[in-house]
Motif scaffolding. Structure first.
Motif, mmCIF file in Angstrom:
data_model
loop_
_atom_site.group_PDB
_atom_site.id
_atom_site.type_symbol
_atom_site.label_atom_id
_atom_site.label_comp_id
_atom_site.label_asym_id
_atom_site.label_seq_id
_atom_site.Cartn_x
_atom_site.Cartn_y
_atom_site.Cartn_z
ATOM 1 N N MET A 40 0.835 -1.202 0.000
ATOM 2 C CA MET A 40 0.000 0.000 0.000
ATOM 3 C C MET A 40 0.874 1.257 0.000
ATOM 4 O O MET A 40 0.592 2.222 -0.711
ATOM 5 C CB MET A 40 -0.961 -0.022 1.189
ATOM 6 C CG MET A 40 -1.990 -1.139 1.125
ATOM 7 S SD MET A 40 -3.150 -0.994 -0.244
ATOM 8 C CE MET A 40 -4.331 0.148 0.453
ATOM 9 N N ALA A 41 1.945 1.240 0.780
ATOM 10 C CA ALA A 41 2.864 2.388 0.813
ATOM 11 C C ALA A 41 3.561 2.563 -0.539
ATOM 12 O O ALA A 41 3.772 3.683 -1.003
ATOM 13 C CB ALA A 41 3.895 2.198 1.925
ATOM 14 N N THR A 42 3.906 1.451 -1.191
ATOM 15 C CA THR A 42 4.546 1.515 -2.504
ATOM 16 C C THR A 42 3.601 2.119 -3.539
ATOM 17 O O THR A 42 4.003 2.963 -4.353
ATOM 18 C CB THR A 42 4.999 0.108 -2.949
ATOM 19 O OG1 THR A 42 5.942 -0.378 -2.000
ATOM 20 C CG2 THR A 42 5.627 0.140 -4.332
ATOM 21 N N LEU A 43 2.337 1.704 -3.511
ATOM 22 C CA LEU A 43 1.356 2.274 -4.442
ATOM 23 C C LEU A 43 1.206 3.775 -4.212
ATOM 24 O O LEU A 43 1.114 4.551 -5.161
ATOM 25 C CB LEU A 43 0.005 1.567 -4.281
ATOM 26 C CG LEU A 43 -0.026 0.096 -4.699
ATOM 27 C CD1 LEU A 43 -1.354 -0.544 -4.321
ATOM 28 C CD2 LEU A 43 0.244 -0.051 -6.190
ATOM 29 N N GLN A 44 1.209 4.171 -2.952
ATOM 30 C CA GLN A 44 1.109 5.595 -2.610
ATOM 31 C C GLN A 44 2.293 6.371 -3.186
ATOM 32 O O GLN A 44 2.127 7.425 -3.794
ATOM 33 C CB GLN A 44 1.054 5.741 -1.079
ATOM 34 C CG GLN A 44 0.987 7.158 -0.568
ATOM 35 C CD GLN A 44 -0.434 7.691 -0.553
ATOM 36 O OE1 GLN A 44 -1.377 7.002 -0.903
ATOM 37 N NE2 GLN A 44 -0.580 8.930 -0.167
ATOM 38 N N ARG A 45 3.507 5.815 -3.019
ATOM 39 C CA ARG A 45 4.707 6.475 -3.528
ATOM 40 C C ARG A 45 4.703 6.561 -5.055
ATOM 41 O O ARG A 45 5.255 7.492 -5.629
ATOM 42 C CB ARG A 45 5.972 5.746 -3.059
ATOM 43 C CG ARG A 45 6.355 6.019 -1.620
ATOM 44 C CD ARG A 45 7.773 5.560 -1.314
ATOM 45 N NE ARG A 45 7.997 4.164 -1.612
ATOM 46 C CZ ARG A 45 7.751 3.158 -0.783
ATOM 47 N NH1 ARG A 45 7.236 3.397 0.415
ATOM 48 N NH2 ARG A 45 8.005 1.925 -1.144
ATOM 49 N N GLN A 46 4.094 5.574 -5.699
ATOM 50 C CA GLN A 46 4.022 5.557 -7.164
ATOM 51 C C GLN A 46 2.860 6.401 -7.697
ATOM 52 O O GLN A 46 2.572 6.379 -8.893
ATOM 53 C CB GLN A 46 3.878 4.113 -7.664
ATOM 54 C CG GLN A 46 5.077 3.237 -7.370
ATOM 55 C CD GLN A 46 6.328 3.714 -8.071
ATOM 56 O OE1 GLN A 46 6.286 4.149 -9.213
ATOM 57 N NE2 GLN A 46 7.463 3.653 -7.382
ATOM 58 N N ASN A 47 2.230 7.143 -6.795
ATOM 59 C CA ASN A 47 1.128 8.039 -7.160
ATOM 60 C C ASN A 47 -0.056 7.272 -7.761
ATOM 61 O O ASN A 47 -0.669 7.702 -8.725
ATOM 62 C CB ASN A 47 1.602 9.137 -8.113
ATOM 63 C CG ASN A 47 0.660 10.330 -8.112
ATOM 64 O OD1 ASN A 47 -0.067 10.568 -7.145
ATOM 65 N ND2 ASN A 47 0.659 11.082 -9.194
#
Length: 199
Positions: A40-47
């Motif tokens: 979930m954090a990775t998806l957030q960082r990838q916008n």
């Protein structure tokens, strides 16, 4: 849900961005599962807009009905995808399923054939439930099985306190393997004649 129960979804705060739906594995939870928090954090960082779909009863609240979730149940996923699609005014670009969530995802893909979906990713899927269950009953894997079973047993006890006794089980803690738990609880709750029918 149509049967009066509910699912808990976790939305990342990236509105108006392409949406990726995440399906956790057995007992997976946003608040306790490191791999879920990481994706979930990775998806957030990838916008990207990440939406986690908890399986019934795996969020913060016990679900309302005796039934729970299992590896072949695609109805809740279908409902969640339609709900999410209406909220974002488009179809999710991807669905990622881990372990048991991967089983559900692959079965959903085969039966629903969603032509608007661009990408699907199934990670570490126990395709053969019987073989996976047997493997997790041996060696070091037993520790992982014990950890997950404890979560499932505690949830069953909470649910019986909330709903009353709905299965003839005297001691849920005596169900010391996935096979025993699935035969006594998962199978009868979801319309299977026994564990082999479910697997």
């Amino acid at each position: 849900l149509d049967d009066g129960d509910f699912l808990e979804l976790v939305w990342m705060k990236n509105p108006n961005r392409p949406t990726v739906v995440v399906l956790p594995g057995l007992e997976g939870n946003f608040h306790r599962s490191t791999y879920i928090a990481c994706i979930m954090a990775t998806l957030q960082r990838q916008n990207l807009q990440g939406v986690l779909v908890h399986s019934r009863g795996c969020g913060r609240k016990i679900n309302r009905l005796p039934r729970s979730y299992h590896a072949g149940d695609i109805d809740d996923l279908e409902f969640a995808i339609q709900f999410i699609s209406k909220k974002i005014t488009s179809f999710p670009i991807a669905v990622v399923g881990y372990s048991l969530g991967g089983n559900i995802l692959l079965r959903w893909l085969a039966l629903k054939k969603p032509n608007l979906l661009k990408t699907a990713i199934a990670v570490s899927v126990p395709f053969d439930l019987a073989a996976s269950s047997n493997h997790l009953s041996r060696g070091f894997s037993r520790h992982y099985q014990s950890y997950l079973l404890r979560s499932m047993q505690l949830k069953f006890l909470k649910k019986t306190r909330l709903l009353g006794h709905f299965l003839p089980i005297k001691n849920v803690n005596s169900l010391k393997s996935f096979r025993l738990f699935d035969d006594a609880i998962t199978a009868p709750l979801h319309g299977f004649s026994g564990v082999d029918d479910y697997y």
